[in-house]
Design a protein around this motif. Structure first.
Motif, PDB file in Angstrom:
ATOM      1  N   GLU A   1      -1.504   2.832  -0.559  1.00 49.79           N
ATOM      2  CA  GLU A   1      -2.169   2.577   0.722  1.00 49.79           C
ATOM      3  C   GLU A   1      -1.224   1.889   1.713  1.00 49.79           C
ATOM      4  O   GLU A   1      -1.181   2.246   2.892  1.00 49.79           O
ATOM      5  CB  GLU A   1      -3.414   1.712   0.498  1.00 49.79           C
ATOM      6  N   ARG A   2      -0.457   0.919   1.226  1.00 45.19           N
ATOM      7  CA  ARG A   2       0.476   0.223   2.110  1.00 45.19           C
ATOM      8  C   ARG A   2       1.604   1.148   2.557  1.00 45.19           C
ATOM      9  O   ARG A   2       2.035   1.118   3.717  1.00 45.19           O
ATOM     10  CB  ARG A   2       1.052  -1.010   1.409  1.00 45.19           C
ATOM     11  N   PHE A   3       2.098   1.963   1.640  1.00 42.89           N
ATOM     12  CA  PHE A   3       3.174   2.908   1.944  1.00 42.89           C
ATOM     13  C   PHE A   3       2.714   3.890   3.019  1.00 42.89           C
ATOM     14  O   PHE A   3       3.436   4.153   3.991  1.00 42.89           O
ATOM     15  CB  PHE A   3       3.551   3.648   0.656  1.00 42.89           C
ATOM     16  N   LEU A   4       1.498   4.403   2.857  1.00 42.11           N
ATOM     17  CA  LEU A   4       0.938   5.342   3.824  1.00 42.11           C
ATOM     18  C   LEU A   4       0.681   4.652   5.161  1.00 42.11           C
ATOM     19  O   LEU A   4       0.956   5.211   6.230  1.00 42.11           O
ATOM     20  CB  LEU A   4      -0.356   5.928   3.263  1.00 42.11           C
ATOM     21  N   ALA A   5       0.169   3.413   5.106  1.00 43.99           N
ATOM     22  CA  ALA A   5      -0.121   2.671   6.331  1.00 43.99           C
ATOM     23  C   ALA A   5       1.134   2.413   7.144  1.00 43.99           C
ATOM     24  O   ALA A   5       1.108   2.464   8.388  1.00 43.99           O
ATOM     25  CB  ALA A   5      -0.813   1.350   5.989  1.00 43.99           C
ATOM     26  N   GLU A   6       2.258   2.133   6.471  1.00 44.12           N
ATOM     27  CA  GLU A   6       3.523   1.909   7.177  1.00 44.12           C
ATOM     28  C   GLU A   6       3.945   3.174   7.924  1.00 44.12           C
ATOM     29  O   GLU A   6       4.429   3.116   9.061  1.00 44.12           O
ATOM     30  CB  GLU A   6       4.617   1.495   6.194  1.00 44.12           C
TER      31      GLU A   6
ATOM     32  N   GLU B   1      10.414   0.399   5.504  1.00 52.82           N
ATOM     33  CA  GLU B   1      11.058  -0.561   6.398  1.00 52.82           C
ATOM     34  C   GLU B   1      12.531  -0.184   6.617  1.00 52.82           C
ATOM     35  O   GLU B   1      13.046  -0.263   7.741  1.00 52.82           O
ATOM     36  CB  GLU B   1      10.972  -1.969   5.828  1.00 52.82           C
ATOM     37  N   LEU B   2      13.208   0.202   5.546  1.00 52.32           N
ATOM     38  CA  LEU B   2      14.606   0.602   5.657  1.00 52.32           C
ATOM     39  C   LEU B   2      14.753   1.843   6.545  1.00 52.32           C
ATOM     40  O   LEU B   2      15.628   1.904   7.415  1.00 52.32           O
ATOM     41  CB  LEU B   2      15.194   0.876   4.275  1.00 52.32           C
ATOM     42  N   TRP B   3      13.902   2.826   6.329  1.00 54.31           N
ATOM     43  CA  TRP B   3      13.969   4.044   7.134  1.00 54.31           C
ATOM     44  C   TRP B   3      13.651   3.760   8.602  1.00 54.31           C
ATOM     45  O   TRP B   3      14.290   4.315   9.494  1.00 54.31           O
ATOM     46  CB  TRP B   3      13.012   5.091   6.578  1.00 54.31           C
ATOM     47  N   LEU B   4      12.683   2.882   8.838  1.00 55.19           N
ATOM     48  CA  LEU B   4      12.298   2.567  10.214  1.00 55.19           C
ATOM     49  C   LEU B   4      13.365   1.758  10.947  1.00 55.19           C
ATOM     50  O   LEU B   4      13.325   1.659  12.177  1.00 55.19           O
ATOM     51  CB  LEU B   4      10.970   1.810  10.235  1.00 55.19           C
TER      52      LEU B   4
END
Length: 219
Positions: A45-50, A128-131
């Motif tokens: 859920e957190r991964f998708l939310a990011e 976070e790294l990709w963003l």
């Protein structure tokens, strides 16, 4: 397809203890544990939310989760598991991370990430790294509306004052308008030299339909 970031780009966000100097004399590095699984529960859920927060910020529709894509990512990590563990063992003294390769026969878009350290980080740390590429993308997009391939041959200065190629493909994969589904998996393993232990994480995320089509705008 997406781009693989050079190793030094990933090191920006790595949680690794302060560098120490080791003398290695026939040092034996042992595997304590390992697991490959697709993301589930609150971590999913957190991964998708990011992802969807980043997409919302540029006005594109959210993506949903795909177990099929998650399983595809699991298969990729299973195929590379032994090689990644051995590479981490060989690179113990240099604190080399376990960064997966992209599939040569990839059917979907794909982002990869890897890190290592004594502190555990959740899977969304990969996002976070990709963003972190967003600032570079926005500069390209301000100079002229960005199309995939515009970054080729361009360089920027990193936080350490070193020149590096401009890479934005992980970010654009996340915000690609046409992408509707994602699925991701994680390889986590722990190594020890008998005195110190280190946890390694490798993430693969797949995107469908795939983005980063050369000459096209992400949104």
């Amino acid at each position: 397809m997406s781009y693989r970031v050079p190793l030094n780009a990933w090191l920006i966000g790595l949680v690794i203890a302060a560098v120490a100097t080791y003398e290695v004399h026939a040092q034996t590095i042992e595997l304590k544990s390992s697991q490959v699984r697709f993301l589930e529960g609150t971590e999913r859920e957190r991964f998708l939310a990011e992802h969807n927060a980043a997409r919302n910020a540029v006005g594109v529709d959210p993506v949903g989760w795909s177990d099929e894509l998650g399983t595809y990512a699991v298969q990729s990590l299973e195929q590379q598991k032994e090689a990644l563990i051995e590479a981490a063992k060989d690179g113990w003294a240099e604190r080399r991370v376990a960064l997966p390769d992209h599939r040569a026969d990839a059917e979907y878009g794909e982002n990869v990430a890897g890190w290592a350290g004594s502190k555990r980080r959740p899977a969304e740390f990969a996002v976070e790294l990709w963003l972190s590429e967003k600032a570079s993308f926005e500069k390209l997009n301000t100079d002229d509306l960005y199309r995939v391939g515009d970054e080729e041959g361009k360089a920027e200065i990193d936080d350490e004052g070193q020149e590096r190629p401009v890479v934005v493909g992980h970010y654009t994969a996340i915000v690609w308008r046409a992408t509707k589904k994602i699925g991701a998996a994680k390889l986590e393993f722990e190594l020890t030299d008998g005195c110190n232990s280190r946890t390694y994480v490798a993430i693969i995320c797949n995107y469908n339909p795939p983005g980063n089509r050369r000459g096209e705008k992400p949104y």
